[in-house]
Motif scaffolding. Structure first.
Motif, short mmCIF file in Angstrom:
data_model
loop_
_atom_site.label_atom_id
_atom_site.label_comp_id
_atom_site.label_asym_id
_atom_site.label_seq_id
_atom_site.Cartn_x
_atom_site.Cartn_y
_atom_site.Cartn_z
N TYR A 1 18.03 -2.73 14.41
CA TYR A 1 17.00 -3.33 13.56
C TYR A 1 17.00 -2.66 12.20
N ARG A 2 16.71 -3.45 11.17
CA ARG A 2 16.47 -2.90 9.83
C ARG A 2 15.02 -2.45 9.79
N VAL A 3 14.81 -1.17 9.51
CA VAL A 3 13.46 -0.61 9.58
C VAL A 3 13.15 0.15 8.29
N PHE A 4 11.95 -0.09 7.75
CA PHE A 4 11.46 0.68 6.61
C PHE A 4 10.52 1.72 7.16
N PHE A 5 10.83 2.97 6.92
CA PHE A 5 9.95 4.10 7.27
C PHE A 5 9.98 5.01 6.05
N ALA A 6 8.90 5.04 5.31
CA ALA A 6 8.86 5.70 4.01
C ALA A 6 9.44 7.12 4.04
N ARG A 7 9.11 7.87 5.05
CA ARG A 7 9.57 9.26 5.14
C ARG A 7 11.09 9.35 5.05
N ILE A 8 11.79 8.38 5.60
CA ILE A 8 13.25 8.38 5.58
C ILE A 8 13.80 7.44 4.51
N THR A 9 13.28 6.23 4.46
CA THR A 9 13.79 5.22 3.54
C THR A 9 13.66 5.66 2.08
N LEU A 10 12.60 6.36 1.77
CA LEU A 10 12.35 6.75 0.38
C LEU A 10 12.75 8.19 0.06
N GLU A 11 13.38 8.89 1.01
CA GLU A 11 13.67 10.31 0.78
C GLU A 11 14.62 10.55 -0.38
N ASP A 12 15.47 9.59 -0.70
CA ASP A 12 16.38 9.76 -1.84
C ASP A 12 15.79 9.22 -3.13
N LYS A 13 14.52 8.85 -3.10
CA LYS A 13 13.83 8.29 -4.27
C LYS A 13 12.84 9.28 -4.88
N LEU A 14 12.99 10.57 -4.58
CA LEU A 14 12.06 11.57 -5.12
C LEU A 14 11.95 11.45 -6.62
N GLY A 15 10.72 11.52 -7.10
CA GLY A 15 10.48 11.46 -8.53
C GLY A 15 10.41 10.04 -9.07
N GLN A 16 10.67 9.06 -8.23
CA GLN A 16 10.58 7.67 -8.65
C GLN A 16 9.26 7.08 -8.16
N GLU A 17 8.91 5.95 -8.73
CA GLU A 17 7.72 5.23 -8.31
C GLU A 17 8.02 4.54 -6.98
N TYR A 18 7.22 4.80 -5.94
CA TYR A 18 7.46 4.24 -4.61
C TYR A 18 6.94 2.81 -4.45
N GLU A 19 5.95 2.45 -5.23
CA GLU A 19 5.27 1.17 -5.03
C GLU A 19 6.21 -0.03 -4.99
N PRO A 20 7.20 -0.15 -5.87
CA PRO A 20 8.09 -1.33 -5.78
C PRO A 20 8.83 -1.41 -4.45
N TYR A 21 9.20 -0.29 -3.89
CA TYR A 21 9.90 -0.27 -2.61
C TYR A 21 8.96 -0.67 -1.46
N ILE A 22 7.74 -0.16 -1.53
CA ILE A 22 6.75 -0.50 -0.50
C ILE A 22 6.39 -1.98 -0.60
N PHE A 23 6.19 -2.47 -1.81
CA PHE A 23 5.88 -3.88 -2.04
C PHE A 23 6.98 -4.76 -1.46
N ALA A 24 8.23 -4.44 -1.75
CA ALA A 24 9.37 -5.23 -1.25
C ALA A 24 9.43 -5.18 0.27
N ALA A 25 9.20 -4.01 0.85
CA ALA A 25 9.23 -3.87 2.31
C ALA A 25 8.13 -4.69 2.96
N LEU A 26 6.92 -4.63 2.41
CA LEU A 26 5.81 -5.39 2.97
C LEU A 26 6.09 -6.89 2.91
N ASN A 27 6.64 -7.34 1.81
CA ASN A 27 6.88 -8.78 1.64
C ASN A 27 8.05 -9.29 2.47
N SER A 28 9.04 -8.45 2.73
CA SER A 28 10.20 -8.91 3.48
C SER A 28 10.09 -8.67 4.98
#
Length: 105
Positions: A28-55
């Motif tokens: 399964y394709r899974v979004f889990f912020a702790r892992i999915t966003l770990e390489d996005k340090l220092g970036q704005e997380y909201e666009p990634y969370i928004f996309a995950a929620l919508n998809s």
């Protein structure tokens, strides 16, 4: 409830990661912020969370106490997903709880 040191994880986080591991292992394709966003340090997380929620077709909300389900960021995400569900009946929010009564949620 006592506050946790920044580096200590909640039981909810550990359980959610166990679910993440099991689901990704099954393909399964899974979004889990702790892992999915770990390489996005220092970036704005909201666009990634928004996309995950919508998809997402399904959201699993994991909690072991009411306080954590209602924590600002957690509640923000599941309540936003409920609004998305209102527009698309093919999406589902599944509460995954332990140690609390579902009827009290």
């Amino acid at each position: 409830m006592p506050s946790l040191p920044i580096c200590q994880r909640t039981l909810d986080s550990v359980l959610a990661q166990d679910l993440y591991d099991e689901l990704t292992e099954k393909g399964y394709r899974v979004f889990f912020a702790r892992i999915t966003l770990e390489d996005k340090l220092g970036q704005e997380y909201e666009p990634y969370i928004f996309a995950a929620l919508n998809s997402a077709k399904v959201m699993l909300a994991v909690g072991t106490c009411y306080e954590y389900f209602n924590a600002v960021w957690v509640k923000n995400e599941w309540s936003r997903y409920l609004k998305i569900i209102a527009q698309d009946k093919n999406k589902y929010l599944i509460p995954c709880y332990k140690g609390i009564d579902a009827y009290d949620m």
